[in-house]
Design a protein around this motif. Structure first.
Motif, short mmCIF file in Angstrom:
data_model
loop_
_atom_site.label_atom_id
_atom_site.label_comp_id
_atom_site.label_asym_id
_atom_site.label_seq_id
_atom_site.Cartn_x
_atom_site.Cartn_y
_atom_site.Cartn_z
N GLN A 6 0.79 -1.20 0.00
CA GLN A 6 0.00 0.00 0.00
C GLN A 6 0.84 1.27 0.00
O GLN A 6 0.32 2.36 -0.22
N ALA A 16 -0.26 -0.05 -6.57
CA ALA A 16 -1.15 -1.21 -6.44
C ALA A 16 -2.56 -0.78 -6.06
O ALA A 16 -3.54 -1.49 -6.37
N TYR A 20 -5.94 -2.47 -7.56
CA TYR A 20 -7.02 -3.05 -6.76
C TYR A 20 -8.33 -2.31 -7.01
O TYR A 20 -9.40 -2.93 -7.14
N TRP A 102 -15.15 -11.24 -3.64
CA TRP A 102 -13.76 -11.71 -3.47
C TRP A 102 -12.76 -10.56 -3.36
O TRP A 102 -11.62 -10.77 -2.92
N PHE A 105 -10.47 -9.94 -0.31
CA PHE A 105 -9.25 -10.67 0.02
C PHE A 105 -7.99 -9.85 -0.26
O PHE A 105 -7.16 -9.63 0.63
N PRO A 106 -7.76 -9.37 -1.50
CA PRO A 106 -6.55 -8.59 -1.74
C PRO A 106 -6.51 -7.27 -0.96
O PRO A 106 -5.45 -6.82 -0.54
N TYR A 107 -7.72 -6.68 -0.76
CA TYR A 107 -7.75 -5.44 0.03
C TYR A 107 -7.28 -5.70 1.47
O TYR A 107 -6.64 -4.86 2.09
N PHE A 109 -5.00 -7.84 2.56
CA PHE A 109 -3.55 -7.92 2.64
C PHE A 109 -2.88 -6.60 2.24
O PHE A 109 -1.73 -6.36 2.61
N ALA A 110 -3.58 -5.78 1.47
CA ALA A 110 -3.01 -4.50 1.09
C ALA A 110 -3.09 -3.48 2.22
O ALA A 110 -2.27 -2.57 2.32
N VAL A 121 -9.53 -11.42 6.03
CA VAL A 121 -9.88 -12.38 4.99
C VAL A 121 -10.92 -13.38 5.49
O VAL A 121 -11.91 -13.71 4.81
#
Length: 410
Positions: A6, A16, A20, A102, A105-107, A109-110, A121
């Motif tokens: 981030q 990134a 996202y 979904w 999920f990436p948000y 970890f970001a 998650v």
């Protein structure tokens, strides 16, 4: 391991976030469109549309104030909880949003560190699954214990292990930094030590040359001058005059040879061709002929070859002591005793001359050499020097050195 997508190294949001956000908007647009054209899976399309617009606005807020952990920790939690709530609402309004939720999920970890990202998650997965399947109404206990519990526990263990590794990596990085710093410091110290070693080597060589010049040229020149004065007093007596001139020639030749050997850091000529007791006897014999003072040489114990440094030091002490007797003592006789034992080698040089007060002889009164030179030579081989003398009672000089035998000696 903390996911740091981030932010960049300068603290600004990473590119990134745009990736996202672009994926999130694309997925949201697809899900809303699918929900609107599939009324059978969207019971209340107006509510679905409102929730879709709210999700779009919330995504815009997130991208506008992208959370930077940990400086914006509170906003990060709020941002993700809002995203999670909208995901739950959207999946409850239409199954079409399976293609969108979904994105949580990436948000996760970001935005969060690893330990908290696992919880985020898990919350996104469990909540959307429960709402979509309707399991919460039929079996809430099974959902909490059988699904959410193990997932949360596994996530917690994984987070702990991830932070442990992160801490170990951080410690290793710090250790490497300190090691690099220490190596740089050691390199500087090494360079400094090399400079100091070179300077010390130059100083040692100067001191060595000074001692050698004093023990060779200076003493031979002093003795040569005495012979010239003596020859001048007997100019009317050809035989005695010739004797003194022969001594002058021998001293000049010997002094020249010793000077050359000193420059080349070689042992005295007497030690090259004889053992120490014989070399001292030859030195004493030549000195006695030149000075006219009888000298007795005695060796006790079993003579053994010592390392060159020790034999040279003892030889030079005898040479200096005899020169002092000739120059200052006005002695009638002198004696030299060399004693060998298992641990030490002792040297004693004595005379019955004028003597002096050792305590009254300050540094530099003999030109910085003489007794000081003896001490320096003996100190260089681990030896000591003792002086016993009183005015009118003669002088005794005692030297002691460790008996370090030459290689190959029995």
């Amino acid at each position: 391991m903390r996911v740091m997508l981030q932010i960049t190294e300068d603290g600004k949001p990473h590119k990134a976030k745009w990736i996202y956000t672009g994926l999130a908007y694309a997925a949201l647009l697809f899900a809303v469109t699918w929900a609107m054209i599939q009324p059978e899976i969207t019971p209340r399309p107006e509510l679905t549309l409102v929730l879709g617009v709210a999700a779009a606005v919330w995504l815009g807020a997130i991208v506008r104030w992208w959370p930077v952990w940990p400086r914006q920790r509170a906003w990060a939690v709020v941002a993700y909880l809002g995203l999670l709530a909208l995901n739950v609402g959207l999946i409850a309004s239409s199954d079409a949003f399976t293609a969108y939720v979904w994105i949580g999920f990436p948000y996760a970890f970001a935005i969060f560190p690893a330990r908290w990202a696992v919880f985020a998650v898990t919350s996104n997965a469990v909540s959307t699954f429960v709402v979509q399947s309707g399991a919460l109404q039929s079996s809430p206990f099974v959902v909490m214990v059988g699904v959410a519990g193990p997932v949360i526990f596994a996530g917690w263990v994984a987070g702990l292990e991830s932070e442990r590794r992160e801490k170990a990596i951080s410690q290793l990085t710090e250790a490497n930094r300190r090691l690099a710093s220490a190596m740089e410091e050691n390199a500087g110290l090494h360079a400094q030590l090399l400079v100091q070693a070179r300077e010390a080597g130059v100083l040692d060589e100067r001191q060595r040359m000074a001692r050698e010049i004093h023990d060779t040229l200076a003493q031979e020149l002093a003795a040569l001058i005495r012979q010239l004065h003596a020859a001048n007093r007997v100019r009317e007596q050809p035989e005695q005059w010739q004797h003194h001139m022969d001594q002058v020639r021998l001293m000049a030749e010997r002094g020249l040879s010793e000077a050359r050997r000193s420059v080349q850091a070689l042992r005295p000529a007497q030690l090259e061709k004889s053992r120490l007791p014989e070399a001292i006897e030859e030195l004493a014999r030549n000195w006695s002929q030149a000075s006219g003072v009888p000298v007795r040489v005695e060796t006790t114990g079993t003579p053994e070859p010592m390392i060159p440094g020790i034999e040279v030091a003892l030889f030079r002490v005898v040479q200096e002591a005899l020169a002092n007797i000739a120059n200052h003592a006005s002695a009638a006789r002198a004696g030299i005793t060399l004693s060998y034992s298992d641990d030490v080698v002792l040297l004693d040089v004595r005379d019955d001359g004028a003597g002096f007060d050792p305590g009254a002889t300050g540094p530099g009164e003999d030109g910085g050499y003489g007794l000081g030179t003896m001490r320096q030579r003996l100190l260089g081989v681990g030896g000591t020097l003792e002086i016993e003398s009183r005015p009118g009672e003669g002088t005794a000089i005692g030297a002691s050195v460790p008996a370090i035998r030459a290689e190959g000696a029995p």
